[in-house]
Design a protein around this motif. Structure first.
Motif, PDB file in Angstrom:
ATOM      1  N   ALA A   1       0.977  -1.228   0.158  1.00 61.04           N
ATOM      2  CA  ALA A   1      -0.006  -0.065  -0.243  1.00 61.04           C
ATOM      3  C   ALA A   1       0.948   1.142   0.039  1.00 61.04           C
ATOM      4  O   ALA A   1       0.571   2.137  -0.681  1.00 61.04           O
ATOM      5  N   ALA A   2       2.060   1.206   0.666  1.00 60.68           N
ATOM      6  CA  ALA A   2       2.937   2.470   0.883  1.00 60.68           C
ATOM      7  C   ALA A   2       3.552   2.606  -0.544  1.00 60.68           C
ATOM      8  O   ALA A   2       3.892   3.818  -0.943  1.00 60.68           O
ATOM      9  N   ILE A   3       3.970   1.810  -1.267  1.00 59.73           N
ATOM     10  CA  ILE A   3       4.292   2.029  -2.465  1.00 59.73           C
ATOM     11  C   ILE A   3       3.666   2.092  -3.922  1.00 59.73           C
ATOM     12  O   ILE A   3       3.608   3.126  -4.649  1.00 59.73           O
ATOM     13  N   THR A   4       2.475   1.327  -3.788  1.00 58.62           N
ATOM     14  CA  THR A   4       1.640   1.396  -4.868  1.00 58.62           C
ATOM     15  C   THR A   4       0.370   1.994  -4.641  1.00 58.62           C
ATOM     16  O   THR A   4      -0.548   2.238  -5.693  1.00 58.62           O
ATOM     17  N   GLY A   5      -0.307   1.907  -3.289  1.00 56.28           N
ATOM     18  CA  GLY A   5      -1.393   2.581  -3.018  1.00 56.28           C
ATOM     19  C   GLY A   5      -2.461   1.224  -2.990  1.00 56.28           C
ATOM     20  O   GLY A   5      -3.620   1.787  -2.772  1.00 56.28           O
ATOM     21  N   GLN A   6      -2.122   0.202  -3.134  1.00 54.77           N
ATOM     22  CA  GLN A   6      -3.055  -1.056  -3.334  1.00 54.77           C
ATOM     23  C   GLN A   6      -2.301  -2.233  -2.387  1.00 54.77           C
ATOM     24  O   GLN A   6      -1.292  -2.536  -2.426  1.00 54.77           O
TER      25      GLN A   6
ATOM     26  N   ALA B   1       0.023  -7.835  -2.792  1.00 56.37           N
ATOM     27  CA  ALA B   1       1.652  -8.050  -3.510  1.00 56.37           C
ATOM     28  C   ALA B   1       1.656  -8.008  -5.087  1.00 56.37           C
ATOM     29  O   ALA B   1       2.614  -7.565  -5.515  1.00 56.37           O
ATOM     30  N   LEU B   2       0.570  -8.443  -5.894  1.00 57.93           N
ATOM     31  CA  LEU B   2       0.498  -8.388  -7.081  1.00 57.93           C
ATOM     32  C   LEU B   2       1.003  -7.057  -7.682  1.00 57.93           C
ATOM     33  O   LEU B   2       1.298  -6.876  -8.879  1.00 57.93           O
ATOM     34  N   ALA B   3       0.315  -6.051  -6.927  1.00 57.52           N
ATOM     35  CA  ALA B   3       0.628  -4.568  -7.544  1.00 57.52           C
ATOM     36  C   ALA B   3       1.971  -4.158  -7.459  1.00 57.52           C
ATOM     37  O   ALA B   3       2.704  -3.534  -8.356  1.00 57.52           O
ATOM     38  N   VAL B   4       2.854  -4.682  -6.532  1.00 60.38           N
ATOM     39  CA  VAL B   4       4.156  -4.490  -6.373  1.00 60.38           C
ATOM     40  C   VAL B   4       5.098  -5.344  -7.367  1.00 60.38           C
ATOM     41  O   VAL B   4       5.857  -4.668  -7.960  1.00 60.38           O
ATOM     42  N   TRP B   5       4.297  -6.606  -7.740  1.00 55.64           N
ATOM     43  CA  TRP B   5       4.909  -7.243  -9.030  1.00 55.64           C
ATOM     44  C   TRP B   5       4.803  -6.482 -10.203  1.00 55.64           C
ATOM     45  O   TRP B   5       6.067  -6.216 -10.807  1.00 55.64           O
ATOM     46  N   ALA B   6       3.524  -5.922 -10.422  1.00 57.50           N
ATOM     47  CA  ALA B   6       3.725  -5.178 -11.674  1.00 57.50           C
ATOM     48  C   ALA B   6       4.563  -3.818 -11.545  1.00 57.50           C
ATOM     49  O   ALA B   6       5.160  -3.556 -12.582  1.00 57.50           O
TER      50      ALA B   6
ATOM     51  N   ALA C   1      10.917   6.333  -1.572  1.00 55.62           N
ATOM     52  CA  ALA C   1       9.391   6.584  -1.570  1.00 55.62           C
ATOM     53  C   ALA C   1       8.933   6.301  -0.107  1.00 55.62           C
ATOM     54  O   ALA C   1       7.580   6.720   0.018  1.00 55.62           O
ATOM     55  N   LEU C   2       9.575   6.006   0.781  1.00 58.99           N
ATOM     56  CA  LEU C   2       9.226   5.838   2.121  1.00 58.99           C
ATOM     57  C   LEU C   2       9.903   6.828   3.083  1.00 58.99           C
ATOM     58  O   LEU C   2      10.862   7.192   2.730  1.00 58.99           O
ATOM     59  N   PRO C   3       9.232   6.977   4.262  1.00 63.17           N
ATOM     60  CA  PRO C   3       9.746   7.818   5.289  1.00 63.17           C
ATOM     61  C   PRO C   3      11.041   7.244   5.896  1.00 63.17           C
ATOM     62  O   PRO C   3      11.465   6.044   5.852  1.00 63.17           O
ATOM     63  N   GLY C   4      11.746   8.069   6.494  1.00 62.37           N
ATOM     64  CA  GLY C   4      12.893   7.478   7.292  1.00 62.37           C
ATOM     65  C   GLY C   4      13.948   6.907   6.490  1.00 62.37           C
ATOM     66  O   GLY C   4      14.467   7.273   5.282  1.00 62.37           O
ATOM     67  N   VAL C   5      14.938   5.990   6.878  1.00 62.73           N
ATOM     68  CA  VAL C   5      16.103   5.173   6.405  1.00 62.73           C
ATOM     69  C   VAL C   5      15.648   3.873   6.270  1.00 62.73           C
ATOM     70  O   VAL C   5      15.188   3.247   7.095  1.00 62.73           O
ATOM     71  N   GLY C   6      15.778   3.531   5.080  1.00 58.90           N
ATOM     72  CA  GLY C   6      15.453   2.218   4.718  1.00 58.90           C
ATOM     73  C   GLY C   6      14.073   1.888   3.972  1.00 58.90           C
ATOM     74  O   GLY C   6      13.650   2.882   3.831  1.00 58.90           O
TER      75      GLY C   6
END
Length: 704
Positions: free
Chosen positions: A83-88, A91-96, A122-127
């Protein structure tokens, strides 16, 4: 069986082609097709591996085979990442997303660190991704695990359950899988569309897949014991892993265990939609292993009475099989995993028990009655639409619903019909010839208890209760093994050396016993007098079965290799049972799987199987502990029995008396077919003469 072909892929994220000579840390592909293990393939690049897999699938599809393909990298990331990376939240949203970002050349050159750096940014903080090949490059990727304010969990749920599993965020270093997953899922996203395959568990909701090509996450460490046992000398570990993992998954499929492993719905949406699961790892709520001390005897015990041995087994054992839902038509012989509760009353509505005419008894005087007929009728499945007026009657057929305004039925044989009316002598009470709603059982009534093995009559009851499917225990898988260099499978005997061989009579006998008890048989064949071979076959049995029955080699002699192997592994409990025939019973756990080492003589093997193994196996299968129900009947023989051991004699009934086989020798196999049951003589001394009451157990007492 679900799959005809199982493929296991050992992945690699290296940035250059692997050496031309097959080596470790490369891509290896193992395959078991139609039960046959094929030689593993060595791939120098990921592009070659994907092409090989696609080619293998094309061949299988053309032959009508269903294919399972396992890859040894994570298919998902911890809760919240998608959700943080793709808004969905899938896992298959991350795959795409990764398929769009990842560049991977035919020479294995790739941009995985650039991709990881972009994901971190694309994420807050480090890592959260950390570790890299060069400390001074990709500043968005920490060289070490800092876990600073990025908001992501360190591990997936499955990574906390799999011993030795590394977090998916680690990109480099010993055992790291992060880079493999980033590069791997990008390839799988393209492959799944190319093959029109199904990704487990994301596209199945955690249920058993129905696609003809299924992708799943595997973890070879789950099968480390099997790999170690089956790895050839000097064989590259990666090669051995894919070969053995494909073979083991195919074997688990053949004996039905893979069904349980593929049904992970109990883990919930976070696992089945976002994080994924390792195929073969037990899920939450699965049945735990038996305790190591489940076969322990009280200290100081030398000779164990039969009743004490049975109590010890009963106290130490419990169900070791999970559950599944099956259609009612397939539930015969299965063991209920839950109480069966009626979802409808029987009957649902009041209905007629006979063909006749229905009316309201309160509106009809006793004596000769004449009632006008209402036009129409009530038939089974076609009820009368309306109410019958007081003082009138309606034609009704057996099983038809009693219409409004009626409560009684007169048989058609008891009436005279003329001029649109019926005439009869009314001696009927209200409710005569009517089956009341719910008179058999009401909705929500308990029909059958947990642990019941369903018979044909039970299926009728459950169907009447409205159950189209039932929760049952998975069939207990029991492996059967004979031992000894001299033991020969007669189906494979050439006829030579007749004086030196011993026909394997025990294995077919025990296998048929298990089938009649509703269990799944895993035939391990015959193992010779070699400790390494014994260990290997026990490893195979533990991987494929819930329990193992062995015959022969269970005592303490020089050639008793079953008990010796268990003893070497500190896995043996030798019970000296005060029973005849029988006495030594080797019990133990091998990789958490209970082993019952029965005597080698067929008569003793049968008696110990019926008296000790049957109740123990039924407990493991989730059934109530059975106690044979014998009958006290007059003896038709004479015998002076000594005190000290309980005896079981081959016996049958003739003219109301129990007669026994003339010889008590435990090698006299002819007496088994002669007999129709067992005569049980108590532990103490007894003088038996014709007419003395003795306890007789027909074979039916043992489920035969």
């Amino acid at each position: 069986m679900i799959f005809d072909t199982v493929i296991a892929v050992d992945w690699s994220a290296r940035s250059t082609p692997s050496p031309a000579v097959p080596s470790k840390d490369a891509i290896w592909i193992g395959c078991t097709r139609d039960g046959v293990d094929e030689a593993p393939r060595y791939c120098r690049t990921r592009a070659q591996a994907m092409a090989d897999v696609a080619q293998m699938v094309a061949q299988d599809r053309a032959a009508g085979r269903r294919v399972l393909i396992g890859f040894d990298f994570a298919f998902g990331w911890p809760d919240g990442f998608a959700a943080a990376i793709t808004g969905q939240a899938g896992a298959l949203a991350v795959w795409a997303h990764l398929a769009d970002m990842m560049q991977d050349g035919p020479d294995n050159s790739n941009n995985r660190y650039d991709v990881a750096a972009a994901l971190n940014a694309a994420l807050p903080g480090v890592g959260p991704f950390w570790a890299k090949s060069h400390a001074d490059r990709w500043p968005a990727i920490p060289y070490k695990d800092t876990r600073q304010d990025h908001g992501m969990p360190e591990r997936r749920v499955v990574d906390t359950r799999a011993s030795g599993a590394k977090p998916v965020w680690q990109l480099a270093g010993a055992g790291a899988v992060g880079s493999q997953s980033l590069v791997g899922v990008a390839h799988l996203e393209r492959l799944r569309h190319q093959l029109n395959s199904q990704v487990w568990p994301f596209e199945t909701g955690g249920n058993i897949p129905d696609g003809d090509v299924v992708l799943a996450e595997i973890y070879p460490a789950l099968f480390s014991a099997e790999v170690q046992a089956r790895r050839a000398p000097d064989e590259i570990l990666d090669r051995a892993q894919v070969r053995v993992v494909a073979s083991q998954l195919a074997a688990l499929d053949r004996n039905g265990a893979l069904n349980d492993m593929l049904d992970i719905r109990a883990m919930g949406d976070v696992v089945t939609q976002q994080e994924g699961w390792i195929l073969g790892l037990p899920v939450a709520g699965s049945v735990p292993k038996l305790r190591n001390d489940c076969f322990a005897l009280p200290p100081g015990v030398h000779w164990t009475p039969v009743d004490a041995a049975l109590k010890q087994l009963r106290d130490g054992l419990r169900a070791v099989v999970g559950q599944e839902h099956v259609p009612l038509a397939d539930a015969g012989g299965r063991v209920l995993a839950e109480d069966a509760v009626a979802v409808r009353s029987n009957p649902v509505v009041a209905n007629s028990a006979v063909d006749g005419f229905t009316f309201d008894a309160a509106t009809v005087p006793s004596g000769i009655a004449s009632l006008p007929l209402v036009q129409g009728r009530s038939a089974a499945g076609v009820p009368y639409d309306g109410a019958v007026p007081a003082g009138s009657a309606l034609r009704i057929l057996t099983g038809a619903a009693i219409p409004a305004g009626c409560n009684t039925v007169v048989l058609q044989e008891d009436i005279v019909q003329e001029n649109g009316a019926i005439r009869f002598e009314n001696t009927l009470r209200a409710g005569a010839n009517v089956r009341r709603a719910g008179e058999d059982f009401a909705q929500d009534a308990a029909l059958l208890p947990t642990g019941r093995q369903l018979n044909p009559m039970d299926l009728a009851l459950l169907a009447a209760g409205g159950l189209g499917q039932v929760a049952v225990r998975r069939k207990l898988r029991v492996a059967v093994l004979s031992s000894g260099d001299e033991v020969v499978d007669m189906a494979q005997w050439s006829g030579a050396n007749a004086a030196a061989i011993l026909p394997d009579a025990n294995r077919p006998m025990l296998a048929q016993l298990l089938r009649q008890w509703g269990m799944h048989v895993v035939d391990l064949g015959i193992v010779g007098d070699d400790r390494a071979d014994v260990r290997a076959v026990l490893d195979r049995g533990a991987a494929q079965a819930d329990a193992i029955l062995t015959t022969g080699g269970a005592s303490a002699g020089d050639e008793d290799h079953i008990s010796a192997t268990l003893r070497e592994a500190d896995a043996l409990r030798t019970w000296r049972i005060a029973v005849k025939p029988g006495r030594p019973l080797a019990l133990g756990l091998w990789s958490g799987v209970p082993i019952f080492g029965l005597p080698g003589n067929p008569v003793a093997a049968l008696v110990c199987a019926l008296i000790f193994a049957r109740p123990a196996l039924m407990a493991l299968a989730g059934q109530p502990w059975p106690t044979p129900t014998g009958m006290l009947l007059p003896a038709g023989f004479s015998k002076r029995k000594r005190a000290g051991r309980r005896e079981y004699l081959r016996a049958r009934l003739r003219d109301g008396q129990v007669e026994v086989y003339p010889s008590e020798g435990s090698g006299r196999i002819a007496g088994l077919s002669w007999a129709e049951g067992l005569c049980e003589l108590p532990d103490g001394a007894q003088d038996i003469t014709p007419g003395t009451p003795v306890l007789y157990h027909p074979w039916a007492s043992f489920g035969l």
